[in-house]
Design an enzyme around this catalytic site. Structure first.
Site, PDB file in Angstrom:
ATOM      1  N   HIS A   7      52.091  20.768  21.451  1.00 31.89           N
ATOM      2  CA  HIS A   7      51.448  19.994  22.534  1.00 31.89           C
ATOM      3  C   HIS A   7      50.554  18.880  22.006  1.00 31.89           C
ATOM      4  O   HIS A   7      50.508  17.790  22.559  1.00 31.89           O
ATOM      5  CB  HIS A   7      50.617  20.905  23.443  1.00 31.89           C
ATOM      6  CG  HIS A   7      51.421  21.941  24.129  1.00 31.89           C
ATOM      7  ND1 HIS A   7      51.665  23.170  23.569  1.00 31.89           N
ATOM      8  CD2 HIS A   7      52.048  21.932  25.335  1.00 31.89           C
ATOM      9  CE1 HIS A   7      52.406  23.885  24.382  1.00 31.89           C
ATOM     10  NE2 HIS A   7      52.667  23.164  25.466  1.00 31.89           N
ATOM     11  N   GLU A  80      45.998  25.554  19.282  1.00 30.39           N
ATOM     12  CA  GLU A  80      46.757  24.722  18.333  1.00 30.39           C
ATOM     13  C   GLU A  80      45.854  24.150  17.232  1.00 30.39           C
ATOM     14  O   GLU A  80      46.263  24.065  16.070  1.00 30.39           O
ATOM     15  CB  GLU A  80      47.528  23.627  19.082  1.00 30.39           C
ATOM     16  CG  GLU A  80      48.646  24.247  19.951  1.00 30.39           C
ATOM     17  CD  GLU A  80      49.646  23.247  20.517  1.00 30.39           C
ATOM     18  OE1 GLU A  80      49.464  22.033  20.348  1.00 30.39           O
ATOM     19  OE2 GLU A  80      50.626  23.711  21.141  1.00 30.39           O
ATOM     20  N   ARG A 168      32.761  23.452  47.097  1.00 28.45           N
ATOM     21  CA  ARG A 168      32.593  22.099  47.642  1.00 28.45           C
ATOM     22  C   ARG A 168      33.308  22.028  48.993  1.00 28.45           C
ATOM     23  O   ARG A 168      34.480  22.385  49.102  1.00 28.45           O
ATOM     24  CB  ARG A 168      33.204  21.052  46.709  1.00 28.45           C
ATOM     25  CG  ARG A 168      32.323  20.710  45.528  1.00 28.45           C
ATOM     26  CD  ARG A 168      32.904  19.508  44.778  1.00 28.45           C
ATOM     27  NE  ARG A 168      31.889  18.859  43.981  1.00 28.45           N
ATOM     28  CZ  ARG A 168      31.583  19.215  42.727  1.00 28.45           C
ATOM     29  NH1 ARG A 168      32.224  20.203  42.140  1.00 28.45           N
ATOM     30  NH2 ARG A 168      30.640  18.573  42.075  1.00 28.45           N
ATOM     31  N   ARG A 223      23.803  19.308  42.647  1.00 30.84           N
ATOM     32  CA  ARG A 223      24.414  19.781  43.898  1.00 30.84           C
ATOM     33  C   ARG A 223      23.368  20.249  44.907  1.00 30.84           C
ATOM     34  O   ARG A 223      23.678  20.422  46.089  1.00 30.84           O
ATOM     35  CB  ARG A 223      25.382  20.928  43.575  1.00 30.84           C
ATOM     36  CG  ARG A 223      26.540  20.553  42.647  1.00 30.84           C
ATOM     37  CD  ARG A 223      27.639  19.837  43.386  1.00 30.84           C
ATOM     38  NE  ARG A 223      28.100  20.545  44.549  1.00 30.84           N
ATOM     39  CZ  ARG A 223      28.872  21.639  44.544  1.00 30.84           C
ATOM     40  NH1 ARG A 223      29.299  22.134  43.401  1.00 30.84           N
ATOM     41  NH2 ARG A 223      29.239  22.220  45.674  1.00 30.84           N
TER      42      ARG A 223
HETATM   43  N1  URA Z   1      32.385  18.710  36.372  1.00 30.62           N
HETATM   44  C1  URA Z   1      32.474  19.804  37.150  1.00 30.62           C
HETATM   45  O1  URA Z   1      33.272  20.708  36.896  1.00 30.62           O
HETATM   46  N2  URA Z   1      31.675  19.878  38.248  1.00 30.62           N
HETATM   47  C2  URA Z   1      30.804  18.907  38.583  1.00 30.62           C
HETATM   48  O2  URA Z   1      30.118  19.032  39.590  1.00 30.62           O
HETATM   49  C3  URA Z   1      30.724  17.770  37.761  1.00 30.62           C
HETATM   50  C4  URA Z   1      31.536  17.698  36.650  1.00 30.62           C
END
Ligand code: URA
Length: 258
Positions: A7, A80, A168, A223
């Site tokens: 790969h 790998e 989300r 968040r």
């Molecule tokens: N990468 C992720 O997995 N989540 C985020 O909120 C930002 C970057």
């Protein structure tokens, strides 16, 4: 004949006895990291999402290889590269913070990961911890201090999916299955710092193989404050993260770790 891995499209001749690799997710970030290490670095392979540069940094051959997003492609890279003799890894990533005190632009240095991914389960039972190598962890912390970049050390939640897995609701359906509803708040209450998608696979695999790994991620969104990633911030965040990672490599070399 030199051993070839499918790969990554690499072989023992191309990697020139390197025993350390930086692992960003994004193939687009590979040349930038490589040129930060060595202005004469060069691309030695680019197949699918797996792009590799080789660099001479302080007399050592260092690889920079992209993992793509998530555990399955990360597992291919770790497996790998390990076959080709790479023994030390630092993931350079981006992340979403879930603690109020962590700001965009800060870096999170992972001490261990919650194994919410699927790939690492193919390497070790779920009771096996995904933990960073203590020397790499120490070098990353020292590097963050020396570069004056705000940092946080702690536990990362590593998921298979960016939308549902990280709870989300700004997804196509706007729905998160019941099993995952409330999980962001739960991880926050359990003092998890952040979400990303590769660390649990890397850390689990490295420990099971007897290899060493660490993780540093730049915060591109908090968040607790907003869902949208401020794209104008990403370049600066990436630079902070790379600065910490490169400094940590300098520290590891000075300590004869590699
Ligand atoms: N990468 C992720 O997995 N989540 C985020 O909120 C930002 C970057």
């Amino acid at each position: 004949m030199a051993r070839h891995v499918y790969h990554l499209d690499l072989d023992e001749t191309k990697v020139r006895n390197a025993n350390f690799a930086f692992l960003p997710g994004d193939p687009g970030r590979v040349p930038f990291i490589a040129q930060t290490l060595d202005e004469n670095s060069r691309e030695i392979a680019y197949n699918r999402e797996f792009r590799t540069y080789i660099c001479d940094f302080k007399g050592k051959n260092i690889l920079v290889t992209s993992t793509g997003i998530g555990g399955p492609s990360t597992s291919i890279v770790v497996d790998e590269l390990a076959k080709l003799g790479i023994k030390n890894f630092i993931r350079i990533g981006t992340t979403g913070a879930i603690q109020e005190r962590i700001n965009p632009g800060d870096v999170v240095i992972t001490s261990g990961s919650v194994r919410l991914d699927g790939a690492s389960k193919d390497y070790a039972p779920i009771q096996y911890p995904a933990v960073s190598n203590h020397e790499i962890l120490g070098a990353l912390v020292k590097a963050a201090k020396e570069t004056n970049i705000p940092y946080h050390v702690g536990i990362t939640a590593s998921t298979d999916t960016f939308y549902s897995g990280q709870e989300r609701y700004d997804s196509h359906s706007g729905y998160v299955i019941k099993r995952l509803q409330g999980t962001m708040e739960e991880w926050k209450k359990l003092n998890v710092l952040n979400y990303e998608m590769e660390s649990s696979t890397l850390l689990t695999m490295a420990s099971t193989f007897g290899l060493k790994a660490g993780v540093v991620c730049g915060v591109i969104v908090n968040r607790m404050k907003q869902e949208n990633i401020d794209e104008s911030l990403v370049g600066r965040v990436e630079k902070n993260t790379i600065d910490v990672a490169v400094k940590s490599l300098e520290i590891l070399i000075a300590d004869n770790f590699i």
